[in-house]
Design a protein around this motif. Structure first.
Motif, PDB file in Angstrom:
ATOM      1  N   GLY A 106      -6.883   2.770   7.792  1.00  0.00           N
ATOM      2  CA  GLY A 106      -7.570   2.185   6.642  1.00  0.00           C
ATOM      3  C   GLY A 106      -6.560   1.855   5.573  1.00  0.00           C
ATOM      4  N   PRO A 107      -7.028   1.198   4.515  1.00  0.00           N
ATOM      5  CA  PRO A 107      -6.107   0.858   3.438  1.00  0.00           C
ATOM      6  C   PRO A 107      -5.500   2.119   2.803  1.00  0.00           C
ATOM      7  CG  PRO A 107      -8.257  -0.185   3.113  1.00  0.00           C
ATOM      8  CD  PRO A 107      -8.399   0.765   4.255  1.00  0.00           C
ATOM      9  N   HIS A 108      -4.241   2.014   2.389  1.00  0.00           N
ATOM     10  CA  HIS A 108      -3.528   3.097   1.718  1.00  0.00           C
ATOM     11  C   HIS A 108      -4.205   3.403   0.382  1.00  0.00           C
ATOM     12  CE1 HIS A 108      -0.107   5.093  -0.311  1.00  0.00           C
ATOM     13  NE2 HIS A 108       0.354   5.336   0.902  1.00  0.00           N
ATOM     14  N   LEU A 109      -4.155   4.674   0.002  1.00  0.00           N
ATOM     15  CA  LEU A 109      -4.696   5.106  -1.289  1.00  0.00           C
ATOM     16  C   LEU A 109      -4.267   4.188  -2.435  1.00  0.00           C
ATOM     17  CD1 LEU A 109      -5.541   7.126  -3.584  1.00  0.00           C
ATOM     18  CD2 LEU A 109      -3.501   8.433  -2.994  1.00  0.00           C
ATOM     19  N   LEU A 110      -2.983   3.827  -2.473  1.00  0.00           N
ATOM     20  CA  LEU A 110      -2.488   2.977  -3.565  1.00  0.00           C
ATOM     21  C   LEU A 110      -3.103   1.579  -3.493  1.00  0.00           C
ATOM     22  CD1 LEU A 110       1.345   3.632  -3.942  1.00  0.00           C
ATOM     23  CD2 LEU A 110      -0.452   4.046  -5.640  1.00  0.00           C
ATOM     24  N   THR A 111      -3.226   1.058  -2.274  1.00  0.00           N
ATOM     25  CA  THR A 111      -3.839  -0.267  -2.090  1.00  0.00           C
ATOM     26  C   THR A 111      -5.258  -0.262  -2.638  1.00  0.00           C
ATOM     27  OG1 THR A 111      -2.531  -0.518  -0.083  1.00  0.00           O
ATOM     28  CG2 THR A 111      -4.386  -2.041  -0.366  1.00  0.00           C
ATOM     29  N   LYS A 112      -6.005   0.808  -2.317  1.00  0.00           N
ATOM     30  CA  LYS A 112      -7.396   0.886  -2.784  1.00  0.00           C
ATOM     31  C   LYS A 112      -7.468   1.005  -4.304  1.00  0.00           C
ATOM     32  CE  LYS A 112      -9.048   4.074   0.069  1.00  0.00           C
ATOM     33  NZ  LYS A 112     -10.014   4.905   0.815  1.00  0.00           N
ATOM     34  N   LEU A 113      -6.570   1.833  -4.869  1.00  0.00           N
ATOM     35  CA  LEU A 113      -6.567   2.020  -6.321  1.00  0.00           C
ATOM     36  C   LEU A 113      -6.214   0.706  -7.022  1.00  0.00           C
ATOM     37  CD1 LEU A 113      -6.842   4.283  -8.533  1.00  0.00           C
ATOM     38  CD2 LEU A 113      -4.353   4.209  -8.615  1.00  0.00           C
ATOM     39  N   ILE A 114      -5.222  -0.008  -6.498  1.00  0.00           N
ATOM     40  CA  ILE A 114      -4.814  -1.285  -7.089  1.00  0.00           C
ATOM     41  C   ILE A 114      -5.969  -2.278  -7.032  1.00  0.00           C
ATOM     42  CG2 ILE A 114      -3.298  -3.300  -6.741  1.00  0.00           C
ATOM     43  CD1 ILE A 114      -1.082  -1.235  -5.947  1.00  0.00           C
ATOM     44  N   GLU A 115      -6.678  -2.314  -5.881  1.00  0.00           N
ATOM     45  CA  GLU A 115      -7.812  -3.231  -5.769  1.00  0.00           C
ATOM     46  C   GLU A 115      -8.935  -2.857  -6.733  1.00  0.00           C
ATOM     47  OE1 GLU A 115      -8.745  -3.494  -1.588  1.00  0.00           O
ATOM     48  OE2 GLU A 115      -6.995  -4.774  -1.214  1.00  0.00           O
ATOM     49  N   GLU A 116      -9.112  -1.544  -6.943  1.00  0.00           N
ATOM     50  CA  GLU A 116     -10.136  -1.080  -7.879  1.00  0.00           C
ATOM     51  C   GLU A 116      -9.791  -1.539  -9.309  1.00  0.00           C
ATOM     52  OE1 GLU A 116     -11.782   3.236  -9.447  1.00  0.00           O
ATOM     53  OE2 GLU A 116     -10.707   3.186  -7.534  1.00  0.00           O
ATOM     54  N   ILE A 117      -8.508  -1.395  -9.667  1.00  0.00           N
ATOM     55  CA  ILE A 117      -8.053  -1.815 -10.995  1.00  0.00           C
ATOM     56  C   ILE A 117      -8.178  -3.341 -11.135  1.00  0.00           C
ATOM     57  CG2 ILE A 117      -6.052  -1.930 -12.555  1.00  0.00           C
ATOM     58  CD1 ILE A 117      -5.161   0.810 -11.346  1.00  0.00           C
ATOM     59  N   GLU A 118      -7.773  -4.064 -10.087  1.00  0.00           N
ATOM     60  CA  GLU A 118      -7.939  -5.529 -10.096  1.00  0.00           C
ATOM     61  C   GLU A 118      -9.388  -5.891 -10.391  1.00  0.00           C
ATOM     62  OE1 GLU A 118      -6.633  -7.301  -6.412  1.00  0.00           O
ATOM     63  OE2 GLU A 118      -4.575  -6.613  -6.657  1.00  0.00           O
ATOM     64  N   ASP A 119     -10.322  -5.223  -9.679  1.00  0.00           N
ATOM     65  CA  ASP A 119     -11.746  -5.543  -9.846  1.00  0.00           C
ATOM     66  C   ASP A 119     -12.215  -5.325 -11.282  1.00  0.00           C
ATOM     67  OD1 ASP A 119     -12.049  -6.405  -7.280  1.00  0.00           O
ATOM     68  OD2 ASP A 119     -12.924  -4.534  -6.512  1.00  0.00           O
ATOM     69  N   LEU A 120     -11.722  -4.239 -11.912  1.00  0.00           N
ATOM     70  CA  LEU A 120     -12.135  -3.964 -13.295  1.00  0.00           C
ATOM     71  C   LEU A 120     -11.707  -5.110 -14.217  1.00  0.00           C
ATOM     72  CD1 LEU A 120     -11.407  -0.152 -13.780  1.00  0.00           C
ATOM     73  CD2 LEU A 120     -13.563  -1.299 -13.244  1.00  0.00           C
ATOM     74  N   PHE A 121     -10.481  -5.606 -14.009  1.00  0.00           N
ATOM     75  CA  PHE A 121      -9.998  -6.683 -14.885  1.00  0.00           C
ATOM     76  C   PHE A 121     -10.597  -8.028 -14.518  1.00  0.00           C
ATOM     77  CE2 PHE A 121      -6.874  -3.418 -15.944  1.00  0.00           C
ATOM     78  CZ  PHE A 121      -6.900  -3.518 -17.330  1.00  0.00           C
ATOM     79  N   ILE A 122     -10.834  -8.259 -13.221  1.00  0.00           N
ATOM     80  CA  ILE A 122     -11.525  -9.486 -12.809  1.00  0.00           C
ATOM     81  C   ILE A 122     -12.880  -9.547 -13.515  1.00  0.00           C
ATOM     82  CG2 ILE A 122     -12.711 -10.616 -10.857  1.00  0.00           C
ATOM     83  CD1 ILE A 122     -10.290  -9.639  -9.103  1.00  0.00           C
ATOM     84  N   GLY A 123     -13.517  -8.354 -13.635  1.00  0.00           N
ATOM     85  CA  GLY A 123     -14.805  -8.258 -14.335  1.00  0.00           C
ATOM     86  C   GLY A 123     -14.711  -8.620 -15.809  1.00  0.00           C
ATOM     87  N   MET A 124     -13.498  -8.584 -16.374  1.00  0.00           N
ATOM     88  CA  MET A 124     -13.312  -8.975 -17.779  1.00  0.00           C
ATOM     89  C   MET A 124     -12.656 -10.350 -17.884  1.00  0.00           C
ATOM     90  SD  MET A 124     -12.335  -5.367 -19.663  1.00  0.00           S
ATOM     91  CE  MET A 124     -11.298  -4.523 -18.489  1.00  0.00           C
ATOM     92  N   GLY A 125     -12.676 -11.117 -16.812  1.00  0.00           N
ATOM     93  CA  GLY A 125     -12.218 -12.515 -16.871  1.00  0.00           C
ATOM     94  C   GLY A 125     -10.759 -12.759 -16.518  1.00  0.00           C
ATOM     95  N   ASP A 334       2.480  10.767   5.609  1.00  0.00           N
ATOM     96  CA  ASP A 334       1.978  11.888   6.408  1.00  0.00           C
ATOM     97  C   ASP A 334       0.455  11.712   6.454  1.00  0.00           C
ATOM     98  OD1 ASP A 334       0.929  14.347   7.277  1.00  0.00           O
ATOM     99  OD2 ASP A 334       2.629  15.450   6.436  1.00  0.00           O
ATOM    100  N   VAL A 335      -0.086  11.547   7.696  1.00  0.00           N
ATOM    101  CA  VAL A 335      -1.533  11.265   7.786  1.00  0.00           C
ATOM    102  C   VAL A 335      -2.393  12.373   7.192  1.00  0.00           C
ATOM    103  CG1 VAL A 335      -1.587   9.583   9.648  1.00  0.00           C
ATOM    104  CG2 VAL A 335      -1.549  12.014  10.188  1.00  0.00           C
ATOM    105  N   ARG A 336      -1.872  13.619   7.179  1.00  0.00           N
ATOM    106  CA  ARG A 336      -2.674  14.710   6.597  1.00  0.00           C
ATOM    107  C   ARG A 336      -2.901  14.458   5.109  1.00  0.00           C
ATOM    108  NH1 ARG A 336       1.177  19.457   8.406  1.00  0.00           N
ATOM    109  NH2 ARG A 336       2.564  17.853   7.569  1.00  0.00           N
ATOM    110  N   PHE A 337      -1.942  13.800   4.460  1.00  0.00           N
ATOM    111  CA  PHE A 337      -2.124  13.398   3.049  1.00  0.00           C
ATOM    112  C   PHE A 337      -3.024  12.164   2.968  1.00  0.00           C
ATOM    113  CE2 PHE A 337      -0.693  10.519  -0.368  1.00  0.00           C
ATOM    114  CZ  PHE A 337      -0.988  11.303  -1.474  1.00  0.00           C
ATOM    115  N   LEU A 338      -2.677  11.132   3.737  1.00  0.00           N
ATOM    116  CA  LEU A 338      -3.390   9.856   3.645  1.00  0.00           C
ATOM    117  C   LEU A 338      -4.875  10.003   3.971  1.00  0.00           C
ATOM    118  CD1 LEU A 338      -0.755   7.496   5.321  1.00  0.00           C
ATOM    119  CD2 LEU A 338      -1.188   7.828   2.875  1.00  0.00           C
ATOM    120  N   LYS A 339      -5.166  10.836   5.001  1.00  0.00           N
ATOM    121  CA  LYS A 339      -6.549  10.991   5.472  1.00  0.00           C
ATOM    122  C   LYS A 339      -7.503  11.473   4.385  1.00  0.00           C
ATOM    123  CE  LYS A 339      -7.470  12.600  10.041  1.00  0.00           C
ATOM    124  NZ  LYS A 339      -7.074  13.598  11.063  1.00  0.00           N
TER     125      LYS A 339
END
Ligand code: 2NL
Length: 344
Positions: A106-125, A334-339
């Motif tokens: 699945g997407p890396h934790l950082l990838t997901k967080l970055i996309e979440e932040i992108e979405d917040l700002f996209i929501g503000m134009g 380390d997948v134990r962290f990523l999982k």
């Protein structure tokens, strides 16, 4: 002879009844109805019979043959049916059973967080802008009010490839390039996520490669209060509606005035604890009003246009949000962290 035929019939029928599979049945068929079978033999001996008896015995022999054949066929049908049922029941599939899960990535934790932040700002134009990781000295430093010889563009801290090319040290050059493309006309309202590089020795809080998200809003009448409003909305959506923000004066070469933003500590509600180092506040990002020199170099008239900009580190935000104590966890994979951050 008649008795012999009746006897044979009874014998054959008994064997048919006793046969328990198709192979056995086939053996009975061959041994009684085959060319070398006992009935054929009886028929061969008919020459010795009288003219009156011959058709009677012939008829009986045929009847016996037929009776045995009928019984064989019936039994054959029955055995085939039983065999089919057995096969079907053995091979039956319960389609209501739950499927076996296939392990997926699945997407890396950082990838997901970055996309979440992108979405917040996209929501503000805001729009998302990207650019090269191998960058010209001009866009990485010069265009950001860091001329050659400026103390903040330490050669020792950057990965230079040639005199004029380096791995970008922040995502600001993407913003400089985007402003330039607008040819002096606003609005420019973008966020720039991406990987950046610094010549650092890796430890728990430093990495030579990490990620950054910067934001930029340039237009007529953009004010410091717009910056504060956008960042306050971001902080509340990202960390929770009960969080407060505060801006402290700071310095960056590309903004004037410059600020740093803190959010109130969730652990102690401002009382002071180890997470916030007894201050009640946690530093989240740097920001400010775009320096007139930066606007000018990108082709904007600083007498008509103003802008705000900010920059943050997704690793730091993730570490605060999830209590991660070492930045190297993000890159060790380390997948134990990523999982722990992967929900299928
Ligand atoms: C930080 C601080 C910052 C910016 C980045 C910026 C970009 C342009 C013009 C003006 Cl094109 N400013 N970027 C401004 C202030 C702070 O980053 O602590 N980042 C992790």
């Amino acid at each position: 002879m008649k008795e012999r035929l009746e006897e044979l019939k009874q014998e054959a029928l008994n064997k048919v009844t006793a046969a328990s599979d198709i192979k056995e049945l086939q053996e009975v068929r061959v041994s009684y109805l085959g060319k070398k079978g006992p009935i054929t033999e009886v028929l061969r001996g008919m020459g010795k019979l009288s003219a009156e008896e011959r058709p009677v015995v012939g008829q009986l022999a045929n009847d016996v043959r037929e009776a045995i054949a009928n019984e064989l066929n019936q039994k054959q049908d029955q055995l085939e049916k039983v065999a089919l049922e057995k096969k079907l029941s053995e091979e039956s599939i319960d389609v209501t059973l739950p499927g076996r899960p296939i392990p997926t990535g699945g997407p890396h934790l950082l990838t997901k967080l970055i996309e979440e932040i992108e979405d917040l700002f996209i929501g503000m134009g805001f729009q998302v802008a990207e650019g090269p990781e191998v960058e010209q000295d001009y866009y990485n430093f010069e265009a950001l009010n860091l001329p050659k010889g400026h103390p903040a563009r330490d050669m020792q801290d950057s990965f230079y490839i040639t005199e004029e090319l380096l791995l970008r040290t922040h995502t600001s050059p993407v913003q400089a390039r985007t402003m330039e493309k607008h040819e002096g006309r606003g609005p420019v309202k973008i966020i720039c996520p991406g990987k950046v590089y610094r010549r650092d020795t890796d430890d728990a809080t430093h990495s030579h490669q990490f990620t950054q998200i910067e934001g930029l809003y340039v237009d007529k009448n953009v004010r410091m209060s717009d910056l504060k409003g956008v960042l306050n909305a971001f902080a509340k959506k990202m960390f929770g509606q009960t969080r407060e923000i505060r801006l402290r004066p700071s310095f960056f070469p590309f903004t004037e005035p410059s600020v740093e933003m803190d959010i109130s500590c969730k652990m102690c509600h401002g009382e002071g604890c180890s997470v916030c180092k007894q201050t009640g506040w946690i530093e989240i990002l740097g920001a400010g009003m775009v320096h007139p020199n930066v606007l000018k170099m990108a082709g904007f008239d600083p007498d008509q246009y103003t802008g705000f900009a900010f920059g943050m580190g997704p690793e730091r935000i993730a570490m605060l949000k999830y209590g991660i104590d070492d930045i190297r966890h993000f890159y060790t994979n380390d997948v134990r962290f990523l999982k722990q951050f992967h929900h299928a």
